[in-house]
Design a protein around this motif. Structure first.
Motif, PDB file in Angstrom:
ATOM      1  N   SER A 192       0.850  -1.196   0.000  1.00  0.00           N
ATOM      2  CA  SER A 192       0.000   0.000   0.000  1.00  0.00           C
ATOM      3  C   SER A 192       0.881   1.239   0.000  1.00  0.00           C
ATOM      4  N   CYS A 193       0.436   2.257  -0.753  1.00  0.00           N
ATOM      5  CA  CYS A 193       1.176   3.518  -0.780  1.00  0.00           C
ATOM      6  C   CYS A 193       0.736   4.448   0.341  1.00  0.00           C
ATOM      7  N   GLU A 194      -0.302   4.044   1.113  1.00  0.00           N
ATOM      8  CA  GLU A 194      -0.830   4.880   2.189  1.00  0.00           C
ATOM      9  C   GLU A 194       0.045   4.788   3.434  1.00  0.00           C
ATOM     10  N   THR A 195      -0.112   5.759   4.338  1.00  0.00           N
ATOM     11  CA  THR A 195       0.591   5.734   5.618  1.00  0.00           C
ATOM     12  C   THR A 195       0.028   4.609   6.476  1.00  0.00           C
ATOM     13  N   LEU A 196       0.786   4.196   7.504  1.00  0.00           N
ATOM     14  CA  LEU A 196       0.296   3.158   8.424  1.00  0.00           C
ATOM     15  C   LEU A 196      -1.020   3.580   9.068  1.00  0.00           C
ATOM     16  N   GLU A 197      -1.117   4.863   9.426  1.00  0.00           N
ATOM     17  CA  GLU A 197      -2.335   5.370  10.076  1.00  0.00           C
ATOM     18  C   GLU A 197      -3.542   5.229   9.151  1.00  0.00           C
ATOM     19  N   LYS A 198      -3.362   5.581   7.844  1.00  0.00           N
ATOM     20  CA  LYS A 198      -4.459   5.487   6.886  1.00  0.00           C
ATOM     21  C   LYS A 198      -4.820   4.023   6.637  1.00  0.00           C
ATOM     22  N   GLN A 199      -3.791   3.156   6.515  1.00  0.00           N
ATOM     23  CA  GLN A 199      -4.050   1.729   6.306  1.00  0.00           C
ATOM     24  C   GLN A 199      -4.839   1.142   7.478  1.00  0.00           C
ATOM     25  N   ARG A 200      -4.491   1.575   8.695  1.00  0.00           N
ATOM     26  CA  ARG A 200      -5.185   1.060   9.882  1.00  0.00           C
ATOM     27  C   ARG A 200      -6.642   1.508   9.889  1.00  0.00           C
ATOM     28  N   ALA A 201      -6.875   2.776   9.501  1.00  0.00           N
ATOM     29  CA  ALA A 201      -8.245   3.291   9.462  1.00  0.00           C
ATOM     30  C   ALA A 201      -9.079   2.507   8.452  1.00  0.00           C
ATOM     31  N   ILE A 202      -8.499   2.185   7.288  1.00  0.00           N
ATOM     32  CA  ILE A 202      -9.208   1.413   6.261  1.00  0.00           C
ATOM     33  C   ILE A 202      -9.527   0.010   6.780  1.00  0.00           C
ATOM     34  N   ALA A 203      -8.549  -0.608   7.481  1.00  0.00           N
ATOM     35  CA  ALA A 203      -8.776  -1.954   8.033  1.00  0.00           C
ATOM     36  C   ALA A 203      -9.909  -1.945   9.051  1.00  0.00           C
ATOM     37  N   LEU A 204      -9.962  -0.902   9.903  1.00  0.00           N
ATOM     38  CA  LEU A 204     -11.023  -0.801  10.898  1.00  0.00           C
ATOM     39  C   LEU A 204     -12.385  -0.604  10.234  1.00  0.00           C
ATOM     40  N   SER A 214      -2.079  -5.244  13.725  1.00  0.00           N
ATOM     41  CA  SER A 214      -0.712  -5.421  13.234  1.00  0.00           C
ATOM     42  C   SER A 214      -0.140  -4.118  12.666  1.00  0.00           C
ATOM     43  N   LEU A 215      -1.018  -3.202  12.245  1.00  0.00           N
ATOM     44  CA  LEU A 215      -0.571  -1.914  11.696  1.00  0.00           C
ATOM     45  C   LEU A 215      -0.383  -0.854  12.773  1.00  0.00           C
ATOM     46  N   ASP A 216      -0.719  -1.193  14.016  1.00  0.00           N
ATOM     47  CA  ASP A 216      -0.566  -0.244  15.129  1.00  0.00           C
ATOM     48  C   ASP A 216       0.883  -0.270  15.610  1.00  0.00           C
ATOM     49  N   ARG A 217       1.741   0.387  14.879  1.00  0.00           N
ATOM     50  CA  ARG A 217       3.174   0.402  15.176  1.00  0.00           C
ATOM     51  C   ARG A 217       3.801   1.650  14.558  1.00  0.00           C
ATOM     52  N   ASN A 218       5.059   1.888  14.886  1.00  0.00           N
ATOM     53  CA  ASN A 218       5.782   3.029  14.320  1.00  0.00           C
ATOM     54  C   ASN A 218       6.321   2.670  12.933  1.00  0.00           C
ATOM     55  N   PRO A 219       6.380   3.644  12.016  1.00  0.00           N
ATOM     56  CA  PRO A 219       6.969   3.372  10.697  1.00  0.00           C
ATOM     57  C   PRO A 219       8.465   3.126  10.804  1.00  0.00           C
ATOM     58  N   ILE A 220       9.029   2.458   9.783  1.00  0.00           N
ATOM     59  CA  ILE A 220      10.456   2.119   9.775  1.00  0.00           C
ATOM     60  C   ILE A 220      11.171   3.045   8.799  1.00  0.00           C
TER      61      ILE A 220
END
Length: 533
Positions: A192-204, A214-220
């Motif tokens: 995904s080209c989205e940020t982790l925060e955006k990906q998590r919102a979509i998953a929810l 699993s997406l509730d973490r800091n970016p690398i």
């Protein structure tokens, strides 16, 4: 695991020639030649090599003008080399549409972060001058465009490549094309080209709570140069960044593994519920005889599992012994070959070479054989020390499983509190010693007293925070999650322990065998080499 990376950069006048050398691994960058796995170019007829085109751009573009744009992308390790080439060319055709001159190269090398993982990526270097079907020579191509008489001016630059909207469009295209290829290859991985925060919102939104967790973490994120820099040359800030990067990377890997396990458990649970319903239906029609059959099958399955375990243990033991014997046989074969070759050359020259010449030749040959064996001996000793060091650290890591799991679940907060507590305790010992022995002036003693009080209060706060973390993760749900993480880490450590023990034994046998042979060749020289090493 498939990793998404895309960025667009540019190079001004004077950068084109050096950069094409870099992406092709030539001239100043010839040391990178082994990393280059694929190259392709779309260049005008007047140039004989990619270097000629990009040097011409440096020479003819206006001062401070943009010579090239570059799209840099990571390629998925889930695809074969051939499929990655196909994927890359599909992406190039989509974004450049055959309207630009370009040079492209795939680099593949071992990851700076982790061994056995390839860092495979591509450099797409292209001129922002959009082709219009008019043939131009080197002197005309890079000139300012002429709207009234296009053939008298250069190709016009497409300025849309400078817009943020263009970057976002390209990022989304790379996501879609890469996912299409992963799906076609039957891979479950997606990017995904989205940020982790955006990906998590979509998953929810989709109700996929396992993925959201699993997406509730800091970016690398880290500058690749820091991974290659020697530790003694790192500043404190760089060491902190490197530590954070490693921790965030480990958290991601563990969360990915936990997601796979939880999805597998959920799938198993659904299958069990369906089987249970079918069994109830069958029992109601067969007067419970079907249940007897199931019970019998279950017993048989239990016996089969035990048989498989025993067979696996026997096979593992056999393979381990076989590997050791193969290693020793290979060493013996190589030494015998060296011996036969040496004897062959000695016989060949014995009749034709004078006594002194023969002596010099034989001694040189013996010395070469000795050096070869000694290098293998030294390498074995190095690997023995490395294996012993790893094995020495594994018990400590196993003892600290709870600390490691809490650190992962709190994104490093737990370790941060422990380090702060240890630092406070160290300072308390220093201040208390000085205060109790009246070591200093009245002003310094008052300072020590205040610091002791402050550190004691700080420790109370830290201890309460640590206790709160332990309490938060002692609920049944969080406790199960913590246990799964600990088991995953423990499994990895035990596998590593088994591997290193096998390596250690193998290298010890090799070193012992070679030492005996080396001493026989030349005890004095061997002792000299041993002292130097």
């Amino acid at each position: 695991m498939a990793n998404y990376h895309l960025n667009i950069s540019y190079g001004r006048v004077g950068k084109g020639g050096p950069h094409i050398d870099y992406i092709l691994g030539q001239n100043k960058y010839a040391n990178k030649e082994t990393e280059i796995k694929y190259t392709n170019h779309n260049l005008p007829n007047w140039c004989k090599s990619p270097k000629e085109f990009w040097v011409a751009a440096d020479d003819n573009e206006r001062i401070n003008g943009t010579v090239y744009k570059e799209v840099r992308i990571s390629l998925p390790n889930e695809l074969s080399h051939e499929k990655n080439i196909e994927l890359l060319n599909d992406f190039i055709d989509t974004i450049l549409e055959g309207k630009y001159h370009y040079s492209v190269s795939i680099h593949s090398k071992e990851s700076s972060y982790k061994k056995d993982i390839l860092n495979t990526h591509a450099h797409i270097m292209f001129s922002p001058r959009e082709l219009d079907g008019i043939e131009r020579n080197k002197d005309i191509f890079f000139k300012r465009s002429n709207a009234k008489s296009p053939e008298r001016g250069g190709c016009k630059k497409n300025t849309s490549w400078n817009n943020v909207e263009k970057l976002l469009e390209i990022r989304k295209l790379w996501e879609d094309i890469q996912n299409k290829y992963l799906e076609n290859e039957k891979s479950n991985e997606r990017v995904s080209c989205e940020t982790l925060e955006k990906q998590r919102a979509i998953a929810l939104e989709k109700g996929d709570y396992l993925l959201a967790e699993s997406l509730d973490r800091n970016p690398i994120h880290i500058n690749g140069a820091l991974l290659k820099k020697p530790e003694e040359k790192l500043s404190e800030d760089h060491k902190h960044k490197l530590e954070s990067f490693k921790l965030n990377r480990e958290i991601k890997e563990l969360k990915d593994e936990i997601l796979k396990l939880e999805r597998l458990e959920a799938e198993k649970s659904l299958k069990k519920d369906a089987i249970k319903e079918i069994n109830l239906e069958l029992n109601s029609f067969s007067d419970s005889k079907y249940q007897d059959i199931l019970d019998t099958h279950e017993k048989l399955e239990g016996i089969n599992v035990q048989i498989l375990k025993v067979e696996h243990e026997l096979l593992s033991s056999f393979n381990m012994e076989k590997n050791r014997l193969d290693s020793l046989n290979l060493l013996l074969k190589n030494l015998n070959n060296d011996k036969l070759n040496l004897e062959k050359y000695l016989d060949q020259f014995e009749e034709t070479i004078q006594e002194n010449e023969f002596k010099v030749y034989a001694e040189e040959k013996l010395k070469n054989s000795f050096n070869t064996m000694f290098n293998i001996f030294n390498q074995s000793n190095y690997e023995i020390k490395k294996a012993e060091k790893i094995l020495k650290n594994i018990p400590r890591q196993l003892e600290n499983l709870e600390t490691t799991s809490l650190n992962i679940l709190t994104k490093g907060e737990y370790s941060k509190l422990k380090r702060e507590l240890d630092s406070n305790e160290s300072n308390l010992i220093t201040y208390k010693t000085s205060y109790n022995y009246r070591d200093g002036s009245e002003k310094e003693l008052n300072f020590f007293k205040k610091e002791i009080e402050r550190l004691n209060e700080s420790n109370k706060v830290i201890l309460s925070q640590i206790e709160k973390i332990k309490s938060d993760y002692s609920t049944p749900e969080m406790k199960n999650k913590k246990i799964r993480i600990e088991k995953s880490i423990e499994s990895k450590l035990l596998k590593e322990k088994e591997l290193q023990e096998s390596i250690l034994l193998d290298r010890q046998i090799t070193a012992l065998t070679l030492r005996k042979k080396l001493v026989k060749v030349d005890d004095n020289v061997f002792e000299c080499y041993s002292i130097q090493s």
